[in-house]
Design an enzyme around this catalytic site. Structure first.
Site, PDB file in Angstrom:
ATOM      1  CG  ASP A 199       1.530  -7.585   1.260  1.00 52.06           C
ATOM      2  OD1 ASP A 199       0.757  -6.847   1.877  1.00 52.06           O
ATOM      3  OD2 ASP A 199       2.755  -7.640   1.480  1.00 52.06           O
TER       4      ASP A 199
ATOM      5  CG  ASP B  25       0.741  -2.423   3.371  1.00 54.30           C
ATOM      6  OD1 ASP B  25       1.897  -2.761   3.618  1.00 54.30           O
ATOM      7  OD2 ASP B  25       0.418  -1.237   3.074  1.00 54.30           O
TER       8      ASP B  25
ATOM      9  CG  ASP C 126       8.676  -2.355   5.231  1.00 55.99           C
ATOM     10  OD1 ASP C 126       8.947  -2.145   4.043  1.00 55.99           O
ATOM     11  OD2 ASP C 126       7.513  -2.559   5.639  1.00 55.99           O
TER      12      ASP C 126
HETATM   13  C1  NOJ Z   1       4.100  -1.290   4.760  1.00 58.28           C
HETATM   14  C2  NOJ Z   1       4.893  -2.065   3.756  1.00 58.28           C
HETATM   15  O1  NOJ Z   1       5.480  -3.161   4.394  1.00 58.28           O
HETATM   16  C3  NOJ Z   1       5.891  -1.105   3.166  1.00 58.28           C
HETATM   17  O2  NOJ Z   1       6.859  -1.744   2.385  1.00 58.28           O
HETATM   18  C4  NOJ Z   1       5.133  -0.064   2.377  1.00 58.28           C
HETATM   19  O3  NOJ Z   1       6.036   0.924   1.946  1.00 58.28           O
HETATM   20  C5  NOJ Z   1       4.061   0.605   3.237  1.00 58.28           C
HETATM   21  N1  NOJ Z   1       3.336  -0.296   4.051  1.00 58.28           N
HETATM   22  C6  NOJ Z   1       3.071   1.303   2.351  1.00 58.28           C
HETATM   23  O4  NOJ Z   1       2.268   0.374   1.706  1.00 58.28           O
END
Ligand code: NOJ
Length: 554
Positions: free
Chosen positions: A99, A200, A331
């Site tokens: 990631d 990301d 998420d």
């Molecule tokens: C997306 C990620 O999937 C999430 O978990 C994170 O909080 C935010 N980007 C910030 O990096």
């Protein structure tokens, strides 16, 4: 099919290492835990594992606040453990995908510590700094986790911008030195033999030329930073450079996380002229939101909206480009709760959604626990939640005038902790996840929903995933066949056809708790090959029923 890349033929499994398997008793998962479970993953039939961040991090956002891009956080193990994971995975034909969190770093990263120390140090321009009055931020932008997107820094007597938490300052991509440092870090992992990258929050890296206030979407006068900065024109120039300097000439895949990019823009992002191999776009995930993605104003959505969201990206990549198919990640709420009616039978529902996930055109992404049918959790107080956005959104709901009880209801549904409760391996203490104290409570259904029980039950969700995934891998029609929606305007059934020179495959899923009937002439010569009930009477779908029919082309 022969000209297909390895990552188009396989399914990818996403691991949230903190919650996967703890081998030390620390209460958090680790790399050796993943290595231990490689045979489980091989049996599931996946060809790549995407690891959410395992780099050193203060863990304000569970690893998405990185303080060193080229090391392993000791809580997860060592670089040797990582190398072992790569080589053991390789023996099983599984690649490891990293990631890359390149919109921001942690505020503990040495780059930020240097940058904030003065206005004229060598890294002073590596982040987004603005003058202003300490009592009035430069704009009314609200960060994704709530609160202003600007934080005042006493040391520099300036504000810095953070799209996410205060502790996640945004990098300044306009500075070529910043970009080169990020490319170097990605190349470091390529040299270790990784099979690709998930990138990301990539839609936020380009900021608008002028920083101005936006029309408030919230009673406190703020507007989501997403509305003001996502997918700003010029972003693709950065990404083409990224591709040229890092991704090109490697047998890897890249998948960008791109909230804010719509299906009709996909042609610029993926395919021949694109910058990534795949793009996680969010149109099917944001259906419950009004604007600003605030949890306390959820809206009812219709099945036709979900079908349109998925069909739009299928159609946009029909002849050029490729989709990642995903219903869950770390998420999102668990898909059973996200997409299906309340009180749906979890086993039928999990299989129904698996049926779509594994038959749309694209690479399926399975998020840990999804293959076992995990559901949302609901804890009684906000203190029990770890997820930083749950706390921010709870506060937003209170500020908007909701009671604490109402605010908790929003958290129950949307909290990212729903996806982060530890893996449930068996019926033993802590579901076999840890011998210590788990960093996050185990879901209370672990005695009946776990990998061990489901491995032995031929009708389990797990075995449904294994069989259907295996079928997909070997089906020319599912891999390469065209997608065509059927019953487009129907609010009960999601149905589509995949067709190749070999066969036609029909997928039909009833999204309701009622029996529904449909005109089934087109299934006359087709045979039922998968379903979440035993048998099926053509033309009828029982509650949450999912069926796959196939007709050979003569
Ligand atoms: C997306 C990620 O999937 C999430 O978990 C994170 O909080 C935010 N980007 C910030 O990096």
């Amino acid at each position: 099919m022969n000209n297909f890349k390895w990552w188009q033929k396989t399914a990818v499994y996403q691991i949230y290492p903190k919650s996967f398997l703890d081998t030390t008793g620390s209460g958090t998962g680790d790399l050796n835990g993943i290595t231990q479970k490689l045979d489980y993953l091989k049996n599931l039939g996946i060809g790549a594992i995407w690891l959410t961040p395992i780099y050193p991090s203060p863990q304000v956002d569970n690893g998405y606040d990185i303080s060193d891009y080229t090391s392993i956080d000791p809580r997860y193990g060592t670089m040797k453990d990582f190398e072992k994971l790569i080589s053991e995975a390789d023996k099983r034909n599984i690649k490891i995908v990293m990631d890359l969190v390149y919109n921001h770093t942690s505020n503990q990263h040495k780059w930020f510590i240097e940058s904030k120390s003065s206005k004229n140090n060598p890294k002073s321009d590596w982040y987004i700094w603005r003058d202003g009055d300490p009592k009035k931020p430069p704009t009314n932008w609200r960060s994704i986790f709530g609160g202003s997107a600007w934080t005042w820094c006493d040391e520099r007597q300036q504000y810095y911008l953070h799209t996410f938490a205060v502790e996640q300052p945004d990098l300044n991509w306009e500075n070529p030195e910043v970009r080169q440092a990020l490319y170097d870090a990605a190349n470091f992992w390529l040299e270790k033999g990784v099979g690709g990258f998930r990138i990301d929050a990539i839609t936020y890296i380009k900021k608008p030329k002028k920083f101005i206030d936006g029309e408030p979407d919230n009673k406190d006068g703020s507007i989501s930073v997403h509305t003001m900065t996502a997918n700003t024109s010029g972003i693709l120039d950065f990404l083409h450079e990224f591709k040229r300097k890092v991704f090109d000439n490697h047998d890897i895949f890249t998948v960008g996380e791109a909230n804010g990019v719509s299906a009709d823009e996909l042609k610029n992002w993926v395919g021949d002229k694109g910058v990534f191999d795949m793009l996680f776009e969010f149109s099917h995930l944001v259906l419950p939101f009004t604007n600003g993605e605030i949890w306390c104003y959820p809206r009812e959505w219709k099945l036709t909206e979900l079908k349109k969201a998925l069909s739009d990206s299928q159609n946009a990549t029909k002849n050029n480009g490729w989709c990642p198919i995903f219903f869950e990640n770390h998420d999102q709420p668990r898909c059973i709760n996200h997409f299906m009616p309340k009180n749906s039978d979890p086993i039928k529902t999990a299989k129904a959604l698996a049926t779509i996930l594994l038959t749309l055109r694209g690479t399926p992404f399975i998020y840990q626990g999804q293959e076992l049918g995990f559901t949302n959790t609901a804890w009684d107080s906000i203190e029990k939640y770890n997820d930083i956005s749950s706390h921010g959104q709870y506060q937003i709901a209170l500020n908007e005038g909701f009671s604490p009880e109402q605010a908790m209801k929003f958290v129950h549904f949307f909290s990212r902790d729903n996806a982060r409760t530890p893996m449930q391996w068996n019926e033993k203490i802590n579901a076999g996840f840890t011998s210590g104290t788990s960093w996050l409570p185990i879901h209370d259904d672990y005695e009946k929903c776990n990998a061990e029980i489901e491995t032995d039950d031929e009708n389990s969700v797990l075995n449904y995933y294994i069989k259907l995934n295996d079928f997909r891998k070997n089906s020319e029609t599912l891999l390469s066949g065209y997608y065509e929606e059927i019953f487009k305007d129907d609010e009960n059934i999601f149905a589509f056809k995949r067709s190749s020179e070999k066969s036609k495959i029909y997928v039909l899923v009833n999204f309701t708790l009622n029996e529904v009937k449909f005109q089934a002439d087109f299934l006359k010569n087709a045979n039922l090959i998968f379903g979440n009930y035993q048998e099926n009477e053509k033309g009828i779908l029982r509650p949450l029923e999912a069926v796959i029919f196939e007709e050979a082309v003569k």
